[in-house]
Enzyme design. Structure first.
Site, PDB file in Angstrom:
ATOM      1  N   ASP A  91       0.915  -1.070  -0.046  1.00 63.03           N
ATOM      2  CA  ASP A  91       0.076   0.125   0.032  1.00 63.03           C
ATOM      3  C   ASP A  91       0.860   1.158  -0.040  1.00 63.03           C
ATOM      4  OD1 ASP A  91       0.837   0.982   2.791  1.00 63.03           O
ATOM      5  OD2 ASP A  91      -0.337  -0.878   3.324  1.00 63.03           O
ATOM      6  N   HIS A 106       9.125  -5.033  -1.195  1.00 62.83           N
ATOM      7  CA  HIS A 106       7.854  -5.942  -2.082  1.00 62.83           C
ATOM      8  C   HIS A 106       7.230  -5.486  -3.160  1.00 62.83           C
ATOM      9  CE1 HIS A 106       7.933  -9.049   1.555  1.00 62.83           C
ATOM     10  NE2 HIS A 106       9.163  -9.059   0.923  1.00 62.83           N
ATOM     11  N   CYS A 136       6.445  -2.450 -25.116  1.00 64.95           N
ATOM     12  CA  CYS A 136       6.512  -3.586 -25.990  1.00 64.95           C
ATOM     13  C   CYS A 136       5.192  -4.151 -26.843  1.00 64.95           C
ATOM     14  CB  CYS A 136       7.407  -4.804 -25.496  1.00 64.95           C
ATOM     15  SG  CYS A 136       6.546  -5.560 -24.554  1.00 64.95           S
ATOM     16  N   GLY A 172       5.154  -4.355  13.284  1.00 63.95           N
ATOM     17  CA  GLY A 172       4.147  -4.872  12.491  1.00 63.95           C
ATOM     18  C   GLY A 172       4.155  -5.886  11.504  1.00 63.95           C
ATOM     19  N   THR A 173       5.307  -6.694  11.845  1.00 62.62           N
ATOM     20  CA  THR A 173       5.728  -7.735  10.915  1.00 62.62           C
ATOM     21  C   THR A 173       5.622  -8.981  11.842  1.00 62.62           C
ATOM     22  OG1 THR A 173       7.016  -8.564   9.222  1.00 62.62           O
ATOM     23  CG2 THR A 173       8.180  -7.099  10.946  1.00 62.62           C
ATOM     24  N   SER A 174       5.142 -10.017  11.243  1.00 62.05           N
ATOM     25  CA  SER A 174       5.193 -11.578  12.097  1.00 62.05           C
ATOM     26  C   SER A 174       6.589 -12.215  12.008  1.00 62.05           C
ATOM     27  CB  SER A 174       4.112 -12.416  11.495  1.00 62.05           C
ATOM     28  OG  SER A 174       4.543 -12.792  10.214  1.00 62.05           O
ATOM     29  N   ASN A 198       5.229  -4.387  18.021  1.00 58.59           N
ATOM     30  CA  ASN A 198       4.346  -5.305  17.223  1.00 58.59           C
ATOM     31  C   ASN A 198       3.201  -5.592  18.285  1.00 58.59           C
ATOM     32  OD1 ASN A 198       3.840  -6.705  14.942  1.00 58.59           O
ATOM     33  ND2 ASN A 198       4.120  -8.724  15.878  1.00 58.59           N
ATOM     34  N   LEU A 199       1.885  -5.947  17.614  1.00 54.87           N
ATOM     35  CA  LEU A 199       0.712  -6.302  18.536  1.00 54.87           C
ATOM     36  C   LEU A 199       1.148  -7.466  19.445  1.00 54.87           C
ATOM     37  CD1 LEU A 199      -2.254  -5.668  18.882  1.00 54.87           C
ATOM     38  CD2 LEU A 199      -2.716  -7.323  17.249  1.00 54.87           C
ATOM     39  N   GLU A 200       1.785  -8.404  19.105  1.00 53.65           N
ATOM     40  CA  GLU A 200       2.230  -9.519  19.920  1.00 53.65           C
ATOM     41  C   GLU A 200       3.479 -10.163  19.639  1.00 53.65           C
ATOM     42  OE1 GLU A 200      -0.743 -12.294  18.254  1.00 53.65           O
ATOM     43  OE2 GLU A 200       0.141 -12.087  16.481  1.00 53.65           O
TER      44      GLU A 200
HETATM   45  P1  OAD Z   1       1.771 -11.032   8.673  1.00 57.52           P
HETATM   46  O1  OAD Z   1       0.241 -10.894   8.554  1.00 57.52           O
HETATM   47  O2  OAD Z   1       2.717 -12.233   8.464  1.00 57.52           O
HETATM   48  O3  OAD Z   1       2.051 -10.140  10.123  1.00 57.52           O
HETATM   49  C1  OAD Z   1       1.529  -8.986  10.650  1.00 57.52           C
HETATM   50  C2  OAD Z   1       1.795  -8.747  12.069  1.00 57.52           C
HETATM   51  O4  OAD Z   1       1.454  -7.511  12.410  1.00 57.52           O
HETATM   52  C3  OAD Z   1       1.623  -9.838  12.910  1.00 57.52           C
HETATM   53  O5  OAD Z   1       2.804 -10.222  13.769  1.00 57.52           O
HETATM   54  C4  OAD Z   1       0.401  -9.052  13.981  1.00 57.52           C
HETATM   55  O6  OAD Z   1       0.596  -9.619  15.047  1.00 57.52           O
HETATM   56  C5  OAD Z   1       1.053  -7.810  13.652  1.00 57.52           C
HETATM   57  N1  OAD Z   1      -0.251  -6.719  13.950  1.00 57.52           N
HETATM   58  C6  OAD Z   1      -1.512  -6.986  13.566  1.00 57.52           C
HETATM   59  N2  OAD Z   1      -2.407  -5.882  13.998  1.00 57.52           N
HETATM   60  C7  OAD Z   1      -1.544  -5.128  14.450  1.00 57.52           C
HETATM   61  C8  OAD Z   1      -1.558  -3.655  14.888  1.00 57.52           C
HETATM   62  N3  OAD Z   1      -2.840  -3.304  14.858  1.00 57.52           N
HETATM   63  N4  OAD Z   1      -0.464  -3.013  15.494  1.00 57.52           N
HETATM   64  C9  OAD Z   1       0.734  -3.698  15.374  1.00 57.52           C
HETATM   65  N5  OAD Z   1       0.960  -4.820  14.884  1.00 57.52           N
HETATM   66  C10 OAD Z   1      -0.099  -5.566  14.400  1.00 57.52           C
HETATM   67  O7  OAD Z   1       2.498  -9.609   7.640  1.00 57.52           O
HETATM   68  P2  OAD Z   1       3.591  -9.311   7.196  1.00 57.52           P
HETATM   69  O8  OAD Z   1       4.985  -9.670   8.290  1.00 57.52           O
HETATM   70  O9  OAD Z   1       4.046  -7.923   6.821  1.00 57.52           O
HETATM   71  O10 OAD Z   1       4.503 -10.628   1.202  1.00 57.52           O
HETATM   72  O11 OAD Z   1       4.059 -10.255   6.141  1.00 57.52           O
HETATM   73  C11 OAD Z   1       5.141 -10.310   5.407  1.00 57.52           C
HETATM   74  C12 OAD Z   1       4.929 -10.748   3.912  1.00 57.52           C
HETATM   75  O12 OAD Z   1       4.277 -11.680   3.845  1.00 57.52           O
HETATM   76  C13 OAD Z   1       4.052  -9.438   3.012  1.00 57.52           C
HETATM   77  O13 OAD Z   1       4.824  -8.629   2.564  1.00 57.52           O
HETATM   78  C14 OAD Z   1       3.567 -10.361   2.009  1.00 57.52           C
HETATM   79  C15 OAD Z   1       3.063 -11.678   2.794  1.00 57.52           C
HETATM   80  O14 OAD Z   1       3.177 -13.044   1.920  1.00 57.52           O
HETATM   81  C16 OAD Z   1       4.323 -10.920  -0.167  1.00 57.52           C
HETATM   82  O15 OAD Z   1       3.263 -10.931  -0.661  1.00 57.52           O
HETATM   83  C17 OAD Z   1       5.707 -11.122  -1.095  1.00 57.52           C
END
Ligand code: OAD
Length: 231
Positions: A91, A106, A136, A172-174, A198-200
């Site tokens: 986004d 990404h 092309c 905010g990444t898992s 992160n949330l968790e």
């Molecule tokens: P995930 O969906 O795997 O993880 C999201 C993380 O954000 C989790 O750890 C949640 O606990 C946390 N979260 C959720 N709500 C939140 C909030 N309000 N505040 C803070 N944290 C919160 O997403 P990503 O780790 O971004 O790639 O995923 C990585 C990649 O996997 C993406 O870029 C995408 C996906 O497949 C591609 O498509 C190539």
């Protein structure tokens, strides 16, 4: 001037109404990664893949940056820290919040990429694989998104910035998708202090020097306030 490298993931946009991937109601519960996020899936069913990303593009366009995106832009604009935001998100909420020094590792929903000649151009709101490439003319239009099995963008800029940073922050990444999931280990080996917001707890939470857990709209502005108060 402290150099701060900030990695963001889907969690920072969750409170803007954009779905994350791995939650129980996340995108990967409804869609198979192999079908919508690989070059092979696109070759098999381009209509399905375009429909998936057209819906994502519409959701992103309808969303607004939240307090976490805005706080990161404020930290950069303040000018006392050198901030680089590396986002896994496709986004455009960081740029709409005002972040300037930004890497979309990404890719982005706002980009179109020709699968035949690699030409790039701004994405239309509704994309079709039948759209001809402006360079092309082949009908091979795909979203400019890095799929599984493809190399994330601008890694040659990200690795050195990470290694010479004074602080690495993951928001905010898992921690499931590499290479981004490995940034904390890379920072650690380079002696760079690390912080998770992160949330968790994420998959790699124990590797961080410090972790603060809560919604991004609370923990990120609170951390930015601390940084700005320190000067
Ligand atoms: P995930 O969906 O795997 O993880 C999201 C993380 O954000 C989790 O750890 C949640 O606990 C946390 N979260 C959720 N709500 C939140 C909030 N309000 N505040 C803070 N944290 C919160 O997403 P990503 O780790 O971004 O790639 O995923 C990585 C990649 O996997 C993406 O870029 C995408 C996906 O497949 C591609 O498509 C190539």
């Amino acid at each position: 001037m402290a150099r701060i490298v900030i990695l963001t993931g889907a969690g920072i946009s969750a409170e803007s109404g954009i779905r994350t991937f791995r939650a129980s109601d996340g995108l990967w519960e409804e869609h198979r990664i192999e079908e919508v996020a690989t070059p092979e899936g696109f070759a098999r069913d381009p209509v399905l893949v375009q429909r998936f990303y057209n819906a994502r593009r519409a959701a992103a366009a309808a969303a607004q940056p939240n307090a976490a995106h805005l706080a990161l832009a404020e930290l950069e604009a303040d000018g006392r820290h050198q901030v680089l935001v590396v986002t896994q998100n496709v986004d455009d909420l960081h740029e709409r919040a005002g972040t300037q020094n930004l890497i979309h590792m990404h890719g982005t929903l706002n980009g179109a990429l020709c699968a035949a000649c690699s030409h790039r151009w701004p994405a239309p709101q509704e994309m079709s694989a039948k759209d001809p490439c402006p360079a092309c003319s082949k009908p091979a239009t795909r979203p400019d998104i890095v799929w599984f099995g493809e190399m994330p963008y601008r890694m040659e800029e990200i690795w050195p910035a990470l290694r010479r940073a004074d602080l690495f922050v993951s928001i905010g990444t898992s921690g499931n998708v590499y290479p981004a999931a490995g940034f904390v280990a890379d920072a650690m080996h380079a002696g760079v202090p690390t912080l998770e917001l992160n949330l968790e707890p994420s998959t790699g939470t124990r590797m961080f020097d410090e972790a603060r857990h809560g919604p991004a709209t609370q923990v990120v502005p609170a951390w930015v306030r601390e940084m700005l108060a320190q000067g």
